[in-house]
Enzyme design. Structure first.
Site, mmCIF file in Angstrom:
data_model
loop_
_atom_site.group_PDB
_atom_site.id
_atom_site.type_symbol
_atom_site.label_atom_id
_atom_site.label_comp_id
_atom_site.label_asym_id
_atom_site.label_seq_id
_atom_site.Cartn_x
_atom_site.Cartn_y
_atom_site.Cartn_z
ATOM 1 N N GLN A 216 0.828 -1.208 0.000
ATOM 2 C CA GLN A 216 0.000 0.000 0.000
ATOM 3 C C GLN A 216 0.859 1.253 0.000
ATOM 4 O O GLN A 216 0.351 2.355 -0.137
ATOM 5 C CB GLN A 216 -0.863 0.041 1.273
ATOM 6 C CG GLN A 216 -1.993 -0.957 1.318
ATOM 7 C CD GLN A 216 -2.650 -0.985 2.687
ATOM 8 O OE1 GLN A 216 -2.452 -1.907 3.455
ATOM 9 N NE2 GLN A 216 -3.441 0.034 3.018
ATOM 10 N N PHE A 247 -5.980 -4.279 3.247
ATOM 11 C CA PHE A 247 -6.744 -4.007 4.474
ATOM 12 C C PHE A 247 -5.899 -3.407 5.594
ATOM 13 O O PHE A 247 -6.204 -3.600 6.770
ATOM 14 C CB PHE A 247 -7.464 -5.281 4.940
ATOM 15 C CG PHE A 247 -8.358 -5.861 3.884
ATOM 16 C CD1 PHE A 247 -9.513 -5.198 3.497
ATOM 17 C CD2 PHE A 247 -8.032 -7.048 3.234
ATOM 18 C CE1 PHE A 247 -10.331 -5.706 2.493
ATOM 19 C CE2 PHE A 247 -8.839 -7.561 2.231
ATOM 20 C CZ PHE A 247 -10.001 -6.893 1.856
ATOM 21 N N GLU A 251 0.342 -1.729 4.705
ATOM 22 C CA GLU A 251 0.688 -0.307 4.832
ATOM 23 C C GLU A 251 2.139 -0.176 5.295
ATOM 24 O O GLU A 251 2.932 0.507 4.663
ATOM 25 C CB GLU A 251 -0.263 0.394 5.808
ATOM 26 C CG GLU A 251 -0.019 1.902 5.860
ATOM 27 C CD GLU A 251 -1.024 2.681 6.705
ATOM 28 O OE1 GLU A 251 -2.101 2.152 7.040
ATOM 29 O OE2 GLU A 251 -0.722 3.843 7.034
ATOM 30 N N ARG A 329 -6.539 7.276 17.228
ATOM 31 C CA ARG A 329 -7.821 7.221 16.522
ATOM 32 C C ARG A 329 -8.899 6.570 17.394
ATOM 33 O O ARG A 329 -10.070 6.925 17.313
ATOM 34 C CB ARG A 329 -7.680 6.505 15.172
ATOM 35 C CG ARG A 329 -8.850 6.717 14.232
ATOM 36 C CD ARG A 329 -8.582 6.156 12.838
ATOM 37 N NE ARG A 329 -7.928 7.102 11.949
ATOM 38 C CZ ARG A 329 -8.568 7.959 11.150
ATOM 39 N NH1 ARG A 329 -9.882 7.965 11.105
ATOM 40 N NH2 ARG A 329 -7.892 8.778 10.372
ATOM 41 N N ARG A 361 -8.177 -1.859 8.585
ATOM 42 C CA ARG A 361 -9.415 -1.140 8.259
ATOM 43 C C ARG A 361 -10.123 -0.562 9.500
ATOM 44 O O ARG A 361 -10.659 -1.310 10.319
ATOM 45 C CB ARG A 361 -10.344 -2.115 7.522
ATOM 46 C CG ARG A 361 -11.387 -1.462 6.657
ATOM 47 C CD ARG A 361 -12.111 -2.536 5.888
ATOM 48 N NE ARG A 361 -12.844 -1.972 4.760
ATOM 49 C CZ ARG A 361 -13.435 -2.702 3.824
ATOM 50 N NH1 ARG A 361 -13.391 -4.007 3.891
ATOM 51 N NH2 ARG A 361 -14.071 -2.139 2.821
ATOM 52 N N PHE A 363 -8.522 1.320 11.771
ATOM 53 C CA PHE A 363 -7.320 1.912 12.368
ATOM 54 C C PHE A 363 -7.570 2.411 13.793
ATOM 55 O O PHE A 363 -7.275 3.551 14.131
ATOM 56 C CB PHE A 363 -6.885 3.071 11.455
ATOM 57 C CG PHE A 363 -5.422 3.400 11.469
ATOM 58 C CD1 PHE A 363 -4.500 2.585 10.832
ATOM 59 C CD2 PHE A 363 -4.962 4.549 12.097
ATOM 60 C CE1 PHE A 363 -3.143 2.924 10.822
ATOM 61 C CE2 PHE A 363 -3.613 4.892 12.100
ATOM 62 C CZ PHE A 363 -2.703 4.072 11.457
ATOM 63 N N ALA A 533 -6.194 5.295 5.351
ATOM 64 C CA ALA A 533 -7.085 6.290 5.951
ATOM 65 C C ALA A 533 -8.263 6.589 5.024
ATOM 66 O O ALA A 533 -8.860 7.669 5.107
ATOM 67 C CB ALA A 533 -6.327 7.560 6.317
ATOM 68 N N GLU A 735 -12.936 2.435 4.757
ATOM 69 C CA GLU A 735 -12.972 1.864 6.105
ATOM 70 C C GLU A 735 -14.321 1.960 6.816
ATOM 71 O O GLU A 735 -14.718 1.007 7.508
ATOM 72 C CB GLU A 735 -11.910 2.544 6.990
ATOM 73 C CG GLU A 735 -10.491 2.301 6.555
ATOM 74 C CD GLU A 735 -9.540 3.262 7.241
ATOM 75 O OE1 GLU A 735 -9.512 4.451 6.869
ATOM 76 O OE2 GLU A 735 -8.845 2.826 8.171
HETATM 77 N N1 MTE Z 1 -11.192 -3.047 -0.240
HETATM 78 C C1 MTE Z 1 -10.603 -4.107 -0.828
HETATM 79 N N2 MTE Z 1 -11.284 -4.782 -1.770
HETATM 80 N N3 MTE Z 1 -9.341 -4.500 -0.480
HETATM 81 C C2 MTE Z 1 -8.630 -3.841 0.491
HETATM 82 O O1 MTE Z 1 -7.501 -4.211 0.794
HETATM 83 N N4 MTE Z 1 -8.609 -2.001 2.141
HETATM 84 C C3 MTE Z 1 -9.419 -1.101 2.981
HETATM 85 C C4 MTE Z 1 -10.440 -0.367 2.125
HETATM 86 N N5 MTE Z 1 -11.155 -1.281 1.278
HETATM 87 C C5 MTE Z 1 -9.247 -2.728 1.146
HETATM 88 C C6 MTE Z 1 -10.548 -2.353 0.723
HETATM 89 C C7 MTE Z 1 -8.635 -0.117 3.710
HETATM 90 S S1 MTE Z 1 -7.922 -0.576 5.159
HETATM 91 C C8 MTE Z 1 -8.491 1.162 3.265
HETATM 92 S S2 MTE Z 1 -7.663 2.322 4.176
HETATM 93 C C9 MTE Z 1 -9.064 1.607 1.990
HETATM 94 O O2 MTE Z 1 -9.739 0.553 1.314
HETATM 95 C C10 MTE Z 1 -7.935 2.140 1.114
HETATM 96 O O3 MTE Z 1 -8.366 2.527 -0.137
HETATM 97 P P1 MTE Z 1 -9.087 3.921 -0.457
HETATM 98 O O4 MTE Z 1 -8.411 4.974 0.348
HETATM 99 O O5 MTE Z 1 -8.886 4.096 -1.898
HETATM 100 O O6 MTE Z 1 -10.515 3.736 -0.058
HETATM 101 N N1 HPA Z 2 -5.058 6.191 9.171
HETATM 102 C C1 HPA Z 2 -4.588 5.166 8.451
HETATM 103 N N2 HPA Z 2 -3.335 4.960 8.244
HETATM 104 C C2 HPA Z 2 -2.462 5.797 8.772
HETATM 105 C C3 HPA Z 2 -2.870 6.881 9.547
HETATM 106 C C4 HPA Z 2 -4.250 7.096 9.757
HETATM 107 O O1 HPA Z 2 -4.698 8.040 10.436
HETATM 108 N N3 HPA Z 2 -1.777 7.517 9.947
HETATM 109 C C5 HPA Z 2 -0.740 6.836 9.447
HETATM 110 N N4 HPA Z 2 -1.153 5.806 8.731
HETATM 111 MO MO1 MOS Z 3 -6.386 1.307 5.911
HETATM 112 S S1 MOS Z 3 -6.203 0.461 7.785
HETATM 113 O O1 MOS Z 3 -6.048 2.887 6.540
HETATM 114 O O2 MOS Z 3 -4.924 0.749 5.241
#
Ligand code: MTE
Ligand code: HPA
Ligand code: MOS
Length: 782
Positions: A216, A247, A251, A329, A361, A363, A533, A735
């Protein structure tokens, strides 16, 4: 107060594609198997394979030469080419994403079972994996701290505790007509992405390195690998076309693997692939923080919370990783949708000899919200009220007093629609009538009980580290009119690249087929934050939009000349530029004319989130650009003799602002809810007394599957728009929906409570596995 301006004036014009339910850009490739994941990339001749030697001891000193590893013995194993330990790292030995407290190869001490000590490189993957099984380590064991309770007793922290105070919780507690104390907990959760961690490291000329990594955060891997190898950032390129899920688990944790592969490739000057199997993946990487929540709540006859004192304690594992912002958070989401005028909440960050807990997801938000929802639920039980009424009595609300819409961290809630979302799902689900029906049904059944719950959610959008809220993009128009878009975000299945393609096509008036979103590449867009995030589209989409805006401006004079009108009269749509009198210039022609006229067709874009500003030391200020809202009603049936249970119906109303792609957003809502249900009900990490994780594969660790989706599953996207000018006025979707699943847990609690109505607190903690349901029902009966 805070009435948003008329939505109409806020909405940005969407093009033809925004708002459409287009399929995921890789849907066909996913289905046919053509989509290239890192392990599918053609391997170069001479590629070697790595496997990792991990610690069998939770805490111990590595003694003797080579960081306690018998390298000579390993080198004699069949097919083994090289063995590397911490002593071989030329530069910095760190994979800690924020604080550099985390060696990627243990130097002199091991701190959990599963910690990587050595990288073994062999001619074939099986040889490497066979060899590591025979590895001999010299370790002098030391005492280990494994649980939150051990850590609290020993005051073992990864960082100092933090507290938020608002009003006077102690005085309010003393004065309150009712008072309750209790304790609950939430479990760990494995991210269980389908594609495990992998990096393919390829050395290039002049000491450079390319890492194809499932991550990520390509920039994090780039920076850390460069530091480990004494290279400059410019010499390491990280490329990620897509991940098979992440997920949060990719990260920070991807760099354990990318650095190990990078080290081997760099030192051997050979391509090295490191793909761990599921067991190693689960033993090595961090999970969602489990939390203990102790509360002391004072309330009135209506269930209004007058004073609340909460202790949150989380298992952070052996290093800091993201535990700082995760626990912050949790403190920032202890209010969920409720106004808590007198609050004292402390967050302890427990250091244990276990995997370093990491992003997942939500956090920390889900754990904080679980705390307050437990408080509300127990208050309702104590007063014999419907928990919905206690929720309603405590909701944030607009009033003459701005405090009723102010959070415990001093942020004004400007976009409050939590009450509307909750009311809508209550109506759609027919909650009140069904609660009455369920009570009646329960009165007539003893072995089986039903339960129902309705829970709201509010989730703050922005990285709490203000500096991470920035993004870049690079948009290239070719002279045939096709467009390649690069941005700093990564695709993990969430549909980010589909949304970016829709946005790009609309910004330039193109057909989707003309736009390609390329693999994420640190050489195209530098210094990108992790895609996390939930802000992937907000940040990267805005950067792409800015690049497109500048390109449009540059194309306008060319189009105006060709169309015989003024630049102000030109519009872009339907794959063409248009003049005021129906003149049409195909975009391909425009691009080639612009090129011939020597107009630059490549443009970067940059964006930083405005308005936010927050002091993480004091946990005070405007932490979030805006909030997402949602609410869910879940109904369950339990078998009180076996603990088995069934999710019979779910109704969801979820706020994604103005959806740029409702199909993708609905997918995120459904997936988030089911993943949250897994966290709260079936996924359980079990440990032995030595600190060994026993559940490290799908045979022992149960995640939800298709048959766990309720037959009646009604998902509705709230009809709203972001009051902030995010692209197309969307809101983040990644999330927040996970927290809709709180309703499943509280429905289960409701069903268990029906075993002995009025018998006091229901002793059920998360995950509410069949065993726990059974034990709780038994305890209530007794
Ligand atoms: N959806 C899918 N299909 N796969 C993933 O790994 N990760 C989640 C969410 N949805 C995830 C997912 C998490 S933890 C985050 S932070 C966001 O997607 C990241 O993507 P976005 O910021 O584009 O929504
Ligand atoms: N959310 C998700 N990921 C992160 C954050 C947050 O606030 N800060 C650092 N990594
Ligand atoms: Mo999502 S836990 O912020 O990668």
């Amino acid at each position: 107060m805070n009435a948003p301006q008329s939505l109409h004036t806020l909405l940005q014009p969407g093009g033809a594609l925004s708002g459409q339910e287009l399929p995921h850009e890789s849907a066909v490739l996913h289905v046919t198997g053509e989509a290239a994941f890192t392990d599918d990339l053609p391997e170069l001749r001479g590629t070697l394979y790595a496997a990792l030697v991990t610690s069998p001891v939770a805490h111990g000193r590595l003694v003797g030469p080579h960081n306690g590893v018998d390298k000579a013995a390993l080198l004699r194993e069949h097919g083994v080419v090289a063995v590397f330990t911490a002593e071989d790292i030329p530069g910095e030995n760190n994979c800690g994403p924020i604080v550099h407290d985390d060696p990627f190869l243990a130097p002199d001490e091991v701190n959990y079972i599963g910690q990587v000590v050595a990288v073994v490189v062999a001619r074939e993957m099986v040889y490497a994996r066979e060899a590591v099984k025979k590895a001999r380590l010299r370790i002098e064991p030391l005492p280990a701290i494994l649980t939150i309770e051990d850590a609290l007793a020993a005051e073992s922290w990864v960082m100092p505790s933090k507290r938020i105070q608002r009003g006077d919780a102690a005085a309010a507690l003393d004065a309150a007509p009712h008072r309750l104390k209790g304790s609950t907990r939430t479990g760990q959760q494995e991210q269980f992405y389908l594609e495990g961690h992998i990096t393919y490291a390829v050395p290039r000329e002049d000491g450079q390195l390319t890492l194809y990594s499932s991550t990520q955060h390509p920039e994090g891997n780039q920076k850390e690998a460069a530091a480990a190898l004494n290279l400059q950032t410019k010499d390491v390129e990280v490329i990620c076309r897509r991940m098979g899920g992440a997920f949060g688990g990719k990260e920070g944790n991807a760099s354990i693997f990318s650095q190990s592969a990078a080290l081997a490739a760099h030192l051997l000057k050979k391509p090295v692939k490191l793909r761990v199997n599921r067991d190693d993946d689960m033993m090595i990487t961090g999970k969602r923080h489990d939390f203990r929540v102790d509360y002391d709540v004072g309330f009135d006859d209506a269930g209004r919370i007058l004073g609340l004192d909460v202790m949150l304690a989380s298992r952070c594992g052996y290093s800091m990783d993201y535990s700082g912002p995760v626990n912050d958070r949790a403190l920032l989401h202890i209010d969920n949708c409720y106004h808590l005028p007198n609050l004292s909440v402390v967050g302890h960050r427990c250091r244990t000899h276990t995997q370093s807990s990491t992003a997942f997801r939500g956090f920390g938000g889900p754990q904080g919200m679980f705390g307050i929802e437990t408080v509300i639920d127990e208050v309702a039980r104590h007063l014999g009220k419907d928990p919905l009424d206690v929720r309603l009595a405590n909701l944030y609300r607009a009033s003459d007093d701005p405090d009723t819409l102010t959070t415990q961290y001093g942020q004004q809630i400007e976009d409050w629609v939590g009450d509307q979302v909750l009311a809508e799902v209550e109506a759609r689900a027919g909650y009140r009538a069904r609660r009455a029906e369920i009570a009646q049904w329960n009165a007539g059944h003893t072995g089986r009980k039903r339960g129902i719950a309705i829970t709201p959610l509010k989730f703050g959008i922005s990285f709490t580290a203000t500096l991470l809220n920035q993004a870049g993009a690079l948009v290239n128009i070719f002279n045939d009119g096709s467009v390649a878009v690069n941005h700093g975000g990564t695709e993990m299945g969430q549909g980010l690249n589909t949304k970016i393609a829709q946005l790009t096509a609309d910004e330039l008036g193109l057909a989707m087929a003309r736009v390609r979103v390329t693999a994420t590449d640190t050489m195209k867009v530098p210094n990108a934050s992790a895609t996390a995030a939930s802000s992937g589209f907000d940040l990267n989409g805005a950067a792409v939009r800015e690049a497109c805006r500048q390109l449009r401006e540059r194309l306008l004079p060319v189009a105006a000349t060709e169309l015989g009108c003024s630049a102000a009269q030109v519009t872009f749509a339907d794959d063409a530029a248009h003049g005021p009198e129906g003149q049409r210039l195909p975009f391909a022609t425009l691009a080639s004319k612009a090129w011939a006229a020597r107009v630059g067709l490549s443009q970067t874009g940059y964006y930083r989130t405005p308005e936010i500003g927050y002091d993480p030391a004091k946990l005070f200020g405007r932490a979030f650009y805006y909030y997402c809202y949602g609410a869910a009603v879940s109904e369950v049936e339990i078998d009180t003799l076996t603990g088995e249970w069934w999710l019979t119906r779910a109704d969801i109303v979820h706020d994604v602002g103005r959806s740029i792609n409702p199909a993708l957003d609905r997918g995120q809502v459904e997936g988030g809810y089911i993943q949250g249900m897994g966290w709260l009900t079936m996924e359980e990490c079990l440990w032995d007394t030595k600190g060994r994780l026993l559940t490290h594969g799908p045979s022992t660790y149960k995640i939800p599957v298709a048959s766990d989706v309720p037959e009646a599953f009604h998902v509705h996207l709230f009809d709203g728009a972001n009051v902030k000018p995010t692209p197309y006025n969307t809101k983040a979707t990644g999330e927040p929906p996970l927290m809709l699943a709180l309703s499943v847990f509280f429905a289960l609690k409701d069903a268990v409570g029906a075993v002995a109505p009025g018998a006091g607190p229901v002793p059920l903690v998360a995950p509410a596995t069949p065993e726990r349901i059974l034990l709780a029902a038994r305890a209530l009966r007794a």
